[in-house]
Design a protein around this motif. Sequence first.
Motif, mmCIF file in Angstrom:
data_model
loop_
_atom_site.group_PDB
_atom_site.id
_atom_site.type_symbol
_atom_site.label_atom_id
_atom_site.label_comp_id
_atom_site.label_asym_id
_atom_site.label_seq_id
_atom_site.Cartn_x
_atom_site.Cartn_y
_atom_site.Cartn_z
ATOM 1 N N ASN A 177 29.876 80.402 35.845
ATOM 2 C CA ASN A 177 29.383 79.677 36.603
ATOM 3 C C ASN A 177 28.998 78.344 35.776
ATOM 4 O O ASN A 177 28.678 78.687 34.816
ATOM 5 N N GLY A 202 21.628 81.401 42.741
ATOM 6 C CA GLY A 202 22.610 81.903 42.514
ATOM 7 C C GLY A 202 23.089 83.386 42.794
ATOM 8 O O GLY A 202 22.191 84.194 41.547
ATOM 9 N N SER A 211 26.026 77.075 46.667
ATOM 10 C CA SER A 211 26.477 79.353 46.713
ATOM 11 C C SER A 211 27.097 79.898 47.594
ATOM 12 O O SER A 211 26.058 79.096 48.703
ATOM 13 N N TYR A 221 30.262 80.063 43.784
ATOM 14 C CA TYR A 221 30.184 79.314 44.099
ATOM 15 C C TYR A 221 31.417 78.812 44.453
ATOM 16 O O TYR A 221 32.582 78.398 43.775
#
Length: 399
Positions: free
Chosen positions: A166, A31, A351, A309
Amino acid sequence: MVAQRAREVEISGIRKMFESAPPRSINLGLGEPDFDPPAAVIDALCRAVREGRNHYGPSAGIPELREQLAERYRAKDPATSRDNVLVTGSGTEALMATALALYDPGDEVLVPNPGFVLYAPHARLSGAIPVPYSLLASGGFQPDLDELESLVTARTRAIVVNSPSNPTGAVFPKATVDRLCAFADRHELTIVSDEVYEEIVYDGPAVSFWGRSDRTVVVNSFSKMLATTGWRIGFVVAPRALAVEINKLHYHIMACPPTPAQVAVLAGLASSEPTARMVEEFRRRRELVVRTLNAIDGLTTVPPAGAFYAFPRFSWPVSATELAGALLARGLITTPGDAFGSLGASHLRLSFAASRDDLRRGLAILAELGRTLGAADRPAAPPVSGRGSGRRPASARRS
Ligand code: PLP
């Protein structure tokens, strides 16, 4: 022999995948923005180093950066001053110092499931007990306030929230933020709000928890905002008395944040233009990713409203780790959803902080494997070799 806390703490599932990847794999696993920091920020870093700003600074951060950050947060709460702001060596360190300052052994801490990989281990490392609360795809990955009420005990100390999230990409609407603040106030809980993706949103601004309750600690970072993940600069905004306590722990972790990097990110605060440009590119990639995932049989995807994401749910007869392992063997790095908690099972985190070409090639690998697994899932088709152990009874497969 090492201490029990070292024995018990796990290596992050994100890192495990990354570190076992074959060379030249397509990386949809990590990420971090695939951009350089803004030119003005790079120039400011070089200048700071050349001009001798290479020494220890104040533990709480250089005053001019704290002041600028306070100014940003005054829009959310006019009473915010530099005394509320503490510059840290990354969002990661900010979260750890906050956990150490807040939790006592035996305290319970409500953490999102699925949620970012640090929250539960940081609670445990502080002696506290992480208590997961559900974020379900069927509910748009939003918290269920009734469930939260049912999880509160006399030992509950704090709730960790993360919007934009996330791994789910969900963003909490204002009504949810208000309800969570009322919930925390009712039970005298501290809210630890991880807002590191604050600026990376697609359907309108994210609502900060700062200024809505006097029990909030906001954790933020320049890593994603300015694409400076390697520089390790983050910050905390907290009630003054608590900021003093977090600063004590922060001092023992790292003495002070890196001086040249602080000077550089301060220059980055002068213009939001580079971040906005990066977000526009993420928005285009998000469309590509969601469109492609929606066309793959066996996947259901809630379009992410923030962060970078996608977190599709799959109905194929394999576990998330088996799926991520099979993709890795085909040259695609992803993260199995269960790295983020039990409710991440049957999900994959992809991602889209990767080039559109990598995204197209990576998603083609996923689509191809999905076709094989989908065929194996049909009763008449032969089993896929080597994947028998992941099969569950047909009735359990499609929920
Ligand atoms: N919080 C969330 C939700 C993240 O995704 C990350 C990094 O991926 C962090 C915190 C930590 O960011 P950093 O330590 O780079 O500031």
